[in-house]
Design a protein around this motif. Structure first.
Motif, PDB file in Angstrom:
ATOM      1  N   ALA A 176       0.833  -1.204   0.000  1.00 29.15           N
ATOM      2  CA  ALA A 176       0.000   0.000   0.000  1.00 29.15           C
ATOM      3  C   ALA A 176       0.870   1.257   0.000  1.00 29.15           C
ATOM      4  O   ALA A 176       0.559   2.238  -0.684  1.00 29.15           O
ATOM      5  CB  ALA A 176      -0.932   0.001   1.205  1.00 29.15           C
ATOM      6  N   THR A 177       1.959   1.244   0.728  1.00 27.80           N
ATOM      7  CA  THR A 177       2.884   2.375   0.761  1.00 27.80           C
ATOM      8  C   THR A 177       3.521   2.569  -0.604  1.00 27.80           C
ATOM      9  O   THR A 177       3.695   3.701  -1.069  1.00 27.80           O
ATOM     10  CB  THR A 177       3.973   2.153   1.834  1.00 27.80           C
ATOM     11  OG1 THR A 177       3.346   1.872   3.083  1.00 27.80           O
ATOM     12  CG2 THR A 177       4.876   3.355   1.976  1.00 27.80           C
ATOM     13  N   CYS A 178       3.854   1.481  -1.252  1.00 30.06           N
ATOM     14  CA  CYS A 178       4.431   1.533  -2.594  1.00 30.06           C
ATOM     15  C   CYS A 178       3.431   2.147  -3.576  1.00 30.06           C
ATOM     16  O   CYS A 178       3.789   3.015  -4.373  1.00 30.06           O
ATOM     17  CB  CYS A 178       4.837   0.132  -3.031  1.00 30.06           C
ATOM     18  SG  CYS A 178       5.866   0.088  -4.513  1.00 30.06           S
ATOM     19  N   ARG A 179       2.190   1.737  -3.485  1.00 31.18           N
ATOM     20  CA  ARG A 179       1.147   2.294  -4.355  1.00 31.18           C
ATOM     21  C   ARG A 179       0.956   3.799  -4.084  1.00 31.18           C
ATOM     22  O   ARG A 179       0.761   4.571  -5.009  1.00 31.18           O
ATOM     23  CB  ARG A 179      -0.182   1.566  -4.151  1.00 31.18           C
ATOM     24  CG  ARG A 179      -0.205   0.177  -4.730  1.00 31.18           C
ATOM     25  CD  ARG A 179      -1.566  -0.460  -4.437  1.00 31.18           C
ATOM     26  NE  ARG A 179      -1.702  -1.714  -5.112  1.00 31.18           N
ATOM     27  CZ  ARG A 179      -2.047  -1.843  -6.388  1.00 31.18           C
ATOM     28  NH1 ARG A 179      -2.297  -0.792  -7.118  1.00 31.18           N
ATOM     29  NH2 ARG A 179      -2.152  -3.031  -6.935  1.00 31.18           N
ATOM     30  N   ASN A 180       1.036   4.203  -2.817  1.00 34.55           N
ATOM     31  CA  ASN A 180       0.931   5.628  -2.475  1.00 34.55           C
ATOM     32  C   ASN A 180       2.090   6.414  -3.067  1.00 34.55           C
ATOM     33  O   ASN A 180       1.916   7.545  -3.532  1.00 34.55           O
ATOM     34  CB  ASN A 180       0.875   5.820  -0.964  1.00 34.55           C
ATOM     35  CG  ASN A 180      -0.434   5.379  -0.352  1.00 34.55           C
ATOM     36  OD1 ASN A 180      -1.440   5.244  -1.044  1.00 34.55           O
ATOM     37  ND2 ASN A 180      -0.419   5.136   0.949  1.00 34.55           N
ATOM     38  N   SER A 181       3.268   5.839  -3.051  1.00 32.07           N
ATOM     39  CA  SER A 181       4.441   6.502  -3.617  1.00 32.07           C
ATOM     40  C   SER A 181       4.292   6.656  -5.133  1.00 32.07           C
ATOM     41  O   SER A 181       4.633   7.699  -5.697  1.00 32.07           O
ATOM     42  CB  SER A 181       5.702   5.704  -3.272  1.00 32.07           C
ATOM     43  OG  SER A 181       6.847   6.428  -3.628  1.00 32.07           O
ATOM     44  N   ALA A 204       1.438   6.913  -6.704  1.00 33.36           N
ATOM     45  CA  ALA A 204       0.445   7.981  -6.886  1.00 33.36           C
ATOM     46  C   ALA A 204       1.100   9.350  -6.721  1.00 33.36           C
ATOM     47  O   ALA A 204       0.783  10.298  -7.454  1.00 33.36           O
ATOM     48  CB  ALA A 204      -0.702   7.803  -5.900  1.00 33.36           C
ATOM     49  N   SER A 205       2.033   9.466  -5.796  1.00 33.74           N
ATOM     50  CA  SER A 205       2.742  10.723  -5.579  1.00 33.74           C
ATOM     51  C   SER A 205       3.608  11.081  -6.787  1.00 33.74           C
ATOM     52  O   SER A 205       3.655  12.242  -7.209  1.00 33.74           O
ATOM     53  CB  SER A 205       3.603  10.623  -4.318  1.00 33.74           C
ATOM     54  OG  SER A 205       4.268  11.827  -4.068  1.00 33.74           O
ATOM     55  N   THR A 232       3.052  10.144  -9.877  1.00 33.91           N
ATOM     56  CA  THR A 232       2.120  10.504 -10.939  1.00 33.91           C
ATOM     57  C   THR A 232       1.631  11.945 -10.785  1.00 33.91           C
ATOM     58  O   THR A 232       1.643  12.721 -11.740  1.00 33.91           O
ATOM     59  CB  THR A 232       0.917   9.538 -10.938  1.00 33.91           C
ATOM     60  OG1 THR A 232       1.407   8.211 -11.160  1.00 33.91           O
ATOM     61  CG2 THR A 232      -0.075   9.884 -12.023  1.00 33.91           C
ATOM     62  N   GLU A 233       1.243  12.302  -9.592  1.00 41.11           N
ATOM     63  CA  GLU A 233       0.727  13.650  -9.328  1.00 41.11           C
ATOM     64  C   GLU A 233       1.820  14.713  -9.474  1.00 41.11           C
ATOM     65  O   GLU A 233       1.647  15.724 -10.147  1.00 41.11           O
ATOM     66  CB  GLU A 233       0.135  13.706  -7.922  1.00 41.11           C
ATOM     67  CG  GLU A 233      -0.337  15.084  -7.522  1.00 41.11           C
ATOM     68  CD  GLU A 233      -0.795  15.150  -6.072  1.00 41.11           C
ATOM     69  OE1 GLU A 233      -0.685  16.243  -5.497  1.00 41.11           O
ATOM     70  OE2 GLU A 233      -1.242  14.125  -5.524  1.00 41.11           O
TER      71      GLU A 233
END
Length: 124
Positions: free
Chosen positions: A36-41, A43-44, A46-47
Motif C-alpha cells: 500500500a505504501t508503494c502504491r501511495n508513492s 500515486a505521488s 504521478t501527481e
C-alpha cells in the motif's frame, strides 16, 4: 503508454517506471515496507511529475525551484541525472546516468508523458 512495475525486494517493495518500449525511465527512491505504501508513492510520482518545475543544478547561479521539482545534477562519475522531489522535499523517483544533458531533459519529459494513465503492475 508507460507502466509502473512493483517488485518484491527483501523486506519490502520497490518500483520502477517503464516507457512504452520497456526501457526504465526512473526508479523509486527506497525500499517500502508495504504494498500500500508503494502504491501511495506511485500515486505521488504521478501527481507531482505533471506539475513539477525543473531545477538545473549544473549551471552556475541556478534558480532554486519550489517543490515539487525535478532536479538535474551531475553525479560522481560526471553523468547527468534527475530526481523528482515531492511537495515535502522528499525524493520519490531517480533516473539512470546520462552522458548528455539533453538526454537527461528528455528523460524528464518521458516521465511526464508516461505517468499519465500508467498501468500499475503488482509483483507476482
Amino acid at each position: 503508454m508507460g507502466k509502473f512495475v512493483i517488485k518484491k525486494s527483501g523486506n519490502g517493495f520497490t518500483f520502477s517506471l517503464k516507457a512504452g518500449n520497456g526501457e526504465i525511465i526512473g526508479v523509486g527512491g527506497e525500499v517500502l515496507n508495504a504494498l500500500a505504501t508503494c502504491r501511495n508513492s506511485i500515486a505521488s510520482v504521478t501527481e507531482n511529475a505533471q506539475i513539477a518545475g525543473v531545477e538545473d543544478q549544473t549551471v552556475d547561479g541556478y534558480a532554486t525551484e519550489k517543490c515539487p521539482k525535478f532536479e538535474i545534477y551531475l553525479d560522481k562519475a560526471g553523468e547527468y541525472r534527475f530526481r523528482l522531489k515531492a511537495r515535502n522535499g522528499e525524493p520519490i523517483l531517480a533516473s539512470e546516468g546520462y552522458t548528455a544533458k539533453a538526454s537527461c531533459k528528455n528523460g524528464i519529459e518521458s516521465v511526464r508523458k508516461n505517468v499519465v494513465d500508467a498501468e500499475v503492475v503488482d509483483p507476482e
